[in-house]
Design an enzyme around this catalytic site. Structure first.
Site, PDB file in Angstrom:
ATOM      1  N   ASP A   1       0.836  -1.198   0.000  1.00 27.43           N
ATOM      2  CA  ASP A   1       0.000   0.000   0.000  1.00 27.43           C
ATOM      3  C   ASP A   1       0.875   1.254   0.000  1.00 27.43           C
ATOM      4  O   ASP A   1       1.908   1.301   0.680  1.00 27.43           O
ATOM      5  CB  ASP A   1      -0.876  -0.022   1.266  1.00 27.43           C
ATOM      6  CG  ASP A   1      -1.791   1.182   1.366  1.00 27.43           C
ATOM      7  OD1 ASP A   1      -2.708   1.293   0.541  1.00 27.43           O
ATOM      8  OD2 ASP A   1      -1.577   2.024   2.265  1.00 27.43           O
TER       9      ASP A   1
ATOM     10  N   GLU B   1       1.807  -0.605  -5.112  1.00 26.32           N
ATOM     11  CA  GLU B   1       0.752   0.325  -5.525  1.00 26.32           C
ATOM     12  C   GLU B   1       1.370   1.685  -5.769  1.00 26.32           C
ATOM     13  O   GLU B   1       1.709   2.407  -4.830  1.00 26.32           O
ATOM     14  CB  GLU B   1      -0.329   0.422  -4.436  1.00 26.32           C
ATOM     15  CG  GLU B   1      -1.524   1.221  -4.895  1.00 26.32           C
ATOM     16  CD  GLU B   1      -1.933   2.319  -3.935  1.00 26.32           C
ATOM     17  OE1 GLU B   1      -2.976   2.929  -4.160  1.00 26.32           O
ATOM     18  OE2 GLU B   1      -1.189   2.602  -2.978  1.00 26.32           O
TER      19      GLU B   1
END
Ligand code: LM2
Ligand code: CA
Length: 494
Positions: A214, A240
Site C-alpha cells: 500500500d 501500488e
C-alpha cells in the site's frame, strides 16, 4: 469477414500469421491451459467468507485473492479504518489470526493463493490518542513496544505547514511528508525496515502467498525493496504506485521490488468503452498505444479497485454493461495480468461494509441474481467476481492461458475478436445492436458453448452454441455491448 490486424505481442514479435486454415482429420483437441494468473480483490470480505468462497473461485478459474489489510487498526465504521495500523497483530474487523490461517489453508487446498494488503508506509492519522481493534493503546506518534518518536521511527518532514503532502511534483515531500496526516514511518532506517520484514514474515507463516504494498509511491524504491527482501522468491509483490502523468515518481522505479499495479489501464479503458472503439483497448500497453505502460510481464491491470470506484476515475459496478465489457477486455488482454474487483454497494464514499454492534464486518454473501442489470442497495455485496458474464470469461482466460505466440486480434469496426490458437476465441461487440457475422475463429471444428451468456452443464449448453465448421469458420450472433467466448474446456460435443 474480419480484417486481420497485426498485433505486437509481449515478446515484441509481430504476428500477422494466418490462422490454421485446415485441420488434419481426427486431430486431438488441445487441453485447456489451466492458467492461474487471474486475481480477485475481495474488498472487505472477512477471512471466513473468503475461506468459504475459495472453492467457487477455484472452480471459476481464479488463481489468487487479494484481501483487505489484516493488521490491527483504529476503531470506526468507515472502511478506511483498516488503512490506519495500530500494531502488526493480525486481529481486525475482518477476523482473527486463527481465522486468517484457516482461510489460507482452505484456499490452498483448492489451489487458490491469498495475497494480503500490507500497510507499511504509515500508522494512524488521528491527532488524539486511542485504542485499536485488538486493544493496543496508541498516540499519533507513539505505539508502545513498536514505534516511537523518541527512537526516530517517524518522519516529520518540515516541508509544509502541517507536515502533510501537498505537492506531488516534489519527490521528497511525497515520500517523507504525511499522506492525509498518517504518521509516516522512517522506512529508510534499518530498525523500521527490520520490524516491517518481521510483520511480512509473520504473514507468510500464516500462509500468505504475497503482498500488495500500500502507498508504495510514498516510500523510496530501496525502502520497498528492503521491506520485501526476505519474502520467499516466488511471493507475489504488487507495489501500488498510482501513475500520475505529470508526476516525477514513475511506477517503473519499483520494478526492483517485484510487480507493479498499472493504474493507467483502468483509466484508459473507461474512455474506450464509453466511446465504443473497443479496438483501442487491444493497443493499451503495446507500442501502438499512445500511453507508456509498465512492461507487460511485471504489470497487473484492473478495471477498478476500492479507491478508483469511489473516485470515479474508472468504471465501476454502477456502470452495468459497460463494466462487463471492460472486464471482458481486461481478461482477453494481451497486456499484463488481470485483477477482478469485488466490493459492496455504496453511495457515501466513506461508508463501511455492514458490521455488527462491535464493528466486526458481517460475512459477505452473493445474491443469486448478481449481475450488471441488478439494482444495488447500499451495503449489498456486489460480487462482481460471480457475475456470470465475468466469471465465464475468467474461465475462458484460465482455459486459454495468457497471450502467447498464437494470440491474435481481428478488428471489424466496433467488433473485436481475440484468438488464442486452437484453445479459445472471444469476440466483443461495441455496437448498440447485435451483430451476426461469419468469423474465422482458428478453432478446430466442433460445437462450443458460449461461456459469456451460458454455461455447459451436464453436456448441455445454456447459451448460444457456436458451431465451428471445417477451416475454423463459425456464424455467431454477438449481442449488443456484450461478448461471446468459447474455449476447448467447454465443448458441447465433449
Ligand atoms: C492507499 N493507497 O496508497 C489506499 O489504497 C487508500 O485507500 C488509503 O486511503 C491510503 N492509501 C492510505 O492507506 C484511505 C482513504 C482515506 C483515509 C485513509 C486513512 O481513502 O480517505 O483517510 O485511508 O484511513 C481518512 C480521512 C482523512 C484523514 C485520514 C487520517 O478520509 O480525511 O486525514 O483518515 O485520519 C485527516
Ligand atoms: Ca513515506
Amino acid at each position: 469477414m474480419l480484417r486481420r490486424l497485426a498485433v505486437r505481442l509481449l515478446a515484441g514479435a509481430v504476428v500477422v500469421g494466418l490462422l490454421a486454415a485446415c485441420t488434419p482429420a481426427g486431430a486431438e483437441h488441445p487441453e485447456p491451459a489451466a492458467a492461474k494468473d487471474v486475481g480477485v480483490q475481495l474488498f472487505h470480505w472477512t477471512w471466513d467468507a473468503i475461506a468459504a468462497e475459495c472453492p467457487a473461485l477455484a472452480e471459476a478459474g481464479y488463481g489468487w485473492v487479494l484481501t483487505s489489510p489484516p493488521q490491527e487498526h483504529v476503531l470506526g465504521e468507515q472502511w478506511w479504518t483498516v488503512y490506519q495500523p495500530v500494531s502488526y497483530r493480525v486481529e481486525s474487523r475482518l477476523g482473527t489470526r486463527e481465522q486468517l490461517a484457516a482461510m489460507t489453508a482452505a484456499c490452498a487446498e483448492v489451489g487458490v493463493d491469498v495475497v494480503a494488503d500490507a500497510v507499511v508506509n504509515h500508522m494512524t492519522g488521528q491527532d488524539e490518542p486511542g485504542v485499536g481493534w485488538a486493544g493496543s493503546r496508541y498516540a499519533h506518534y507513539d505505539y508502545p513496544g513498536l514505534w516511537s518518536d523518541a527512537e526516530g521511527h517517524f518522519h516529520h518532514c518540515g516541508l509544509t505547514a502541517d507536515d502533510d503532502i501537498s505537492r506531488y511534483d516534489d519527490v521528497v515531500e511525497v515520500r517523507s511528508c504525511e499522506l492525509v496526516n498518517l504518521a509516516d514511518l522512517a522506512t529508510e532506517t534499518e530498525p523500521v525496515r527490520a520490524r516491517l520484514r518481521e510483520y511480512l514474515a509473520d504473514l507468510v507463516d500464516l500462509g500468505i502467498a504475497g503482498v500488495r504494498i500500500d502507498a508504495a509511491k510514498h516510500m523510496a524504491p530501496p525502502d520497498v525493496e528492503a521491506i520485501v527482501a526476505d519474502l520467499p522468491a516466488q511471493a507475489l509483490v504488487l507495489s501500488e504506485v498510482i501513475r500520475g502523468p505529470q508526476e516525477p515518481i514513475r511506477p517503473e522505479e519499483y520494478l526492483g521490488a517485484g510487480d507493479v499495479l498499472e493504474f493507467a489501464w483502468g483509466r484508459d479503458v473507461k474512455g474506450i468503452v464509453q466511446g465504443g472503439a473497443l479496438r483501442l483497448a487491444t493497443e493499451l500497453g503495446s507500442h501502438e498505444g499512445s500511453a507508456t505502460y509498465l512492461p507487460s510481464d511485471a504489470a497487473w491491470i484492473f478495471v477498478d479497485n476500492h479507491d478508483t470506484e469511489r473516485g470515479r476515475q474508472t468504471l465501476s459496478y454502477a456502470d452495468g454493461q459497460d463494466y462487463v465489457l471492460a472486464n471482458v477486455l481486461m481478461l482477453a488482454s494481451h497486456y499484463g495480468r488481470p485483477i477482478v474487483y469485488s466490493g459492496y454497494a455504496f453511495s457515501d464514499r466513506d461508508a463501511g461494509p455492514e458490521q455488527d454492534g462491535s464493528g466486526a464486518v458481517l460475512p459477505a454473501t452473493c445474491p443469486e441474481d448478481a449481475g450488471p442489470a441488478r439494482a444495488w442497495a447500499d451495503g449489498e455485496w456486489v460480487c462482481q467476481h460471480a457475475w456470470p458474464e465475468i466469471a465465464g470469461v475468467v474461465g475462458w482466460r484460465a482455459a486459454v492461458g495468457p497471450a502467447g505466440e498464437d494470440a491474435q486480434v481481428q478488428v471489424d469496426g466496433r467488433v473485436v475478436a481475440f484468438s488464442r490458437g486452437e484453445r479459445g476465441w472471444l469476440v466483443v461487440n461495441g455496437n448498440a445492436e447485435d451483430v451476426t457475422s461469419t468469423f474465422e475463429t482458428g478453432l478446430l471444428p466442433g460445437a462450443y458453448c458460449d461461456v459469456v451468456a451460458g454455461r455447459l452443464a451436464d453436456g448441455a449448453c445454456t447459451g448460444q452454441v457456436v458451431e465451428v465448421a471445417d477451416g475454423g469458420h463459425a456464424t455467431v450472433t454477438v449481442p449488443a455491448r456484450s461478448a461471446v467466448a468459447v474455449h476447448v474446456g467447454a465443448r458441447q460435443d465433449g
